[in-house]
Design an enzyme around this catalytic site. Sequence first.
Site, PDB file in Angstrom:
ATOM      1  N   GLU A  68      82.147 -87.561 -38.209  1.00  0.00           N
ATOM      2  CA  GLU A  68      81.675 -88.670 -39.024  1.00  0.00           C
ATOM      3  C   GLU A  68      82.618 -88.948 -40.183  1.00  0.00           C
ATOM      4  OE1 GLU A  68      77.706 -87.961 -40.324  1.00  0.00           O
ATOM      5  OE2 GLU A  68      76.897 -87.781 -38.297  1.00  0.00           O
ATOM      6  N   CYS A  73      85.168 -90.846 -47.135  1.00  0.00           N
ATOM      7  CA  CYS A  73      84.742 -89.455 -46.953  1.00  0.00           C
ATOM      8  C   CYS A  73      85.029 -89.065 -45.507  1.00  0.00           C
ATOM      9  CB  CYS A  73      83.259 -89.323 -47.269  1.00  0.00           C
ATOM     10  SG  CYS A  73      82.583 -87.671 -47.014  1.00  0.00           S
ATOM     11  N   CYS A 106      80.113 -77.503 -38.075  1.00  0.00           N
ATOM     12  CA  CYS A 106      80.388 -76.591 -39.189  1.00  0.00           C
ATOM     13  C   CYS A 106      79.747 -75.246 -38.892  1.00  0.00           C
ATOM     14  CB  CYS A 106      79.837 -77.158 -40.493  1.00  0.00           C
ATOM     15  SG  CYS A 106      80.222 -76.152 -41.947  1.00  0.00           S
ATOM     16  N   CYS A 129      74.603 -74.117 -43.676  1.00  0.00           N
ATOM     17  CA  CYS A 129      73.685 -74.409 -44.780  1.00  0.00           C
ATOM     18  C   CYS A 129      72.426 -75.067 -44.208  1.00  0.00           C
ATOM     19  CB  CYS A 129      74.348 -75.313 -45.802  1.00  0.00           C
ATOM     20  SG  CYS A 129      75.823 -74.586 -46.568  1.00  0.00           S
ATOM     21  N   CYS A 162      71.633 -78.946 -44.444  1.00  0.00           N
ATOM     22  CA  CYS A 162      72.698 -79.848 -43.983  1.00  0.00           C
ATOM     23  C   CYS A 162      72.559 -80.107 -42.489  1.00  0.00           C
ATOM     24  CB  CYS A 162      74.056 -79.225 -44.298  1.00  0.00           C
ATOM     25  SG  CYS A 162      75.462 -80.133 -43.632  1.00  0.00           S
ATOM     26  N   GLY A 214      82.083 -80.210 -41.667  1.00  0.00           N
ATOM     27  CA  GLY A 214      82.965 -79.049 -41.655  1.00  0.00           C
ATOM     28  C   GLY A 214      83.261 -78.484 -43.033  1.00  0.00           C
ATOM     29  N   GLU A 215      83.793 -77.285 -43.030  1.00  0.00           N
ATOM     30  CA  GLU A 215      84.254 -76.598 -44.234  1.00  0.00           C
ATOM     31  C   GLU A 215      85.777 -76.719 -44.280  1.00  0.00           C
ATOM     32  OE1 GLU A 215      85.615 -74.888 -47.188  1.00  0.00           O
ATOM     33  OE2 GLU A 215      83.425 -74.874 -47.182  1.00  0.00           O
ATOM     34  N   SER A 250      86.789 -80.401 -50.830  1.00  0.00           N
ATOM     35  CA  SER A 250      85.543 -79.722 -51.174  1.00  0.00           C
ATOM     36  C   SER A 250      85.427 -78.417 -50.397  1.00  0.00           C
ATOM     37  CB  SER A 250      84.354 -80.628 -50.838  1.00  0.00           C
ATOM     38  OG  SER A 250      83.130 -79.971 -51.067  1.00  0.00           O
ATOM     39  N   SER A 296      80.971 -76.868 -53.680  1.00  0.00           N
ATOM     40  CA  SER A 296      79.569 -77.123 -53.331  1.00  0.00           C
ATOM     41  C   SER A 296      78.758 -75.900 -53.744  1.00  0.00           C
ATOM     42  CB  SER A 296      79.443 -77.384 -51.826  1.00  0.00           C
ATOM     43  OG  SER A 296      80.167 -78.538 -51.460  1.00  0.00           O
ATOM     44  N   HIS A 327      75.342 -75.628 -55.494  1.00  0.00           N
ATOM     45  CA  HIS A 327      73.945 -75.776 -55.076  1.00  0.00           C
ATOM     46  C   HIS A 327      72.978 -74.754 -55.667  1.00  0.00           C
ATOM     47  CE1 HIS A 327      75.710 -78.745 -52.597  1.00  0.00           C
ATOM     48  NE2 HIS A 327      76.112 -77.931 -51.640  1.00  0.00           N
ATOM     49  N   ASN A 362      69.299 -85.722 -49.508  1.00  0.00           N
ATOM     50  CA  ASN A 362      68.962 -86.670 -48.459  1.00  0.00           C
ATOM     51  C   ASN A 362      68.361 -85.848 -47.323  1.00  0.00           C
ATOM     52  OD1 ASN A 362      68.748 -88.855 -46.750  1.00  0.00           O
ATOM     53  ND2 ASN A 362      70.870 -89.521 -46.988  1.00  0.00           N
ATOM     54  N   CYS A 392      75.721 -86.048 -44.323  1.00  0.00           N
ATOM     55  CA  CYS A 392      76.617 -85.548 -43.298  1.00  0.00           C
ATOM     56  C   CYS A 392      75.857 -85.027 -42.088  1.00  0.00           C
ATOM     57  CB  CYS A 392      77.469 -84.431 -43.903  1.00  0.00           C
ATOM     58  SG  CYS A 392      78.661 -83.761 -42.747  1.00  0.00           S
TER      59      CYS A 392
END
Length: 393
Positions: free
Chosen positions: A100, A119, A126, A130, A133, A185-186, A217, A240, A242, A316, A359
Amino acid sequence: MTELTVVGPRPTISDLAPQQLAAWLTARGEPAYRARQILRGIHRPEVGGFADLSDLPVALRNALAADFRFSAIAATHVIGADSGRTAKAVHELHDGQRIESVLMRTPARGRSAERTTICISSQAGCAVGCPFCATGQAGFGRQLTPGEIVDQVLHWHRAPWLALGRDWRPGDHTGHYNIVFMGMGEPLANANRVFEAVRLLNDPERLDIGARHITVSTSGVVTGIERMVTELPQVNLAISLHAPVDAVRDELVPLNRKWKVAELIAAGRGFAERTGRRVSLEYVMIDGLNDTPELASALGDLAAGWLSHVNLIPLNPTPGSPWSGSPRKRIDAFAAVIRARGVPITIRDTRGRDIEAACGQLHAQLAGRDLPRPEVAMLAGVPMAPAVRGTPG
């Protein structure tokens, strides 16, 4: 524009280093200067295929089409929101993997010019996992190549509804693009390819996007942050975070079990001190989990006293998640605690929510559904497909 034809196991032209392309040209008896000509040409926004490189001999254009893919993206589905200011794409790659990217346009305000942020993804899926996500819920597919990363940017650069870039020519600085590696992804788990993609995006002979307009990121790969200090010191870093304490972050970001909060913040501080670049601490606001006054105080303590910035992001929600976003009143109170510590803070605009722009969400919606070919979805000039709601048919 010429239709894109993407078939077979050919390498993608965006993945080629100039010396590799020069060697291919030499083997065909072509002068080496053609490599620069080709690489500059494929980054012109009006070029939709090798046949559009009109300054090359027809035989050479045909040979390029026979040996290379013009784009790693074989098919794309795009939906738009926010009166055309936000658009999200699911791209299908040559092997069927889907990734994406998102385009966000910010109107000019006061002395600030209009900005376009793209983005992009660094992996198909990934492995961090998380739980809030959608990408993490989908699992890991594979690493993306530098060309597959760059071609996400080129998709938007060539898109007919993106008027920006229409007058761009090789050598012009496209400072109106801000690139953020915050898609699927990371990024620092794919550091070698991500770093090479950054160099390709920064290349004056290609898109010439300034390093300070690029943000990488990470959810906490400390070794990758340390590499950025020496290899990409002009690029922005976003962490990130959190949660500011290990007990909560272990649940939200499984990578925290390897690199704890203290080690991660130390790496971020080290990056800021050695590069002079401000580090963004990304913080998704989850109702009743990480939005308490106590955690606000802890976050303020972590962020105070060094070159950092806190970015609060209303969650989201993803399908199947037990969590929801914090109410705005609680977000404002959380922000006030941090602001009182003297820490710069922003509450991110919730753009794209009507198209589920978090994402991995659109990817999940379209699972099992054929995507439009690029020549249908993009090159024919269709501006945007209507928003997809519910389960695609």
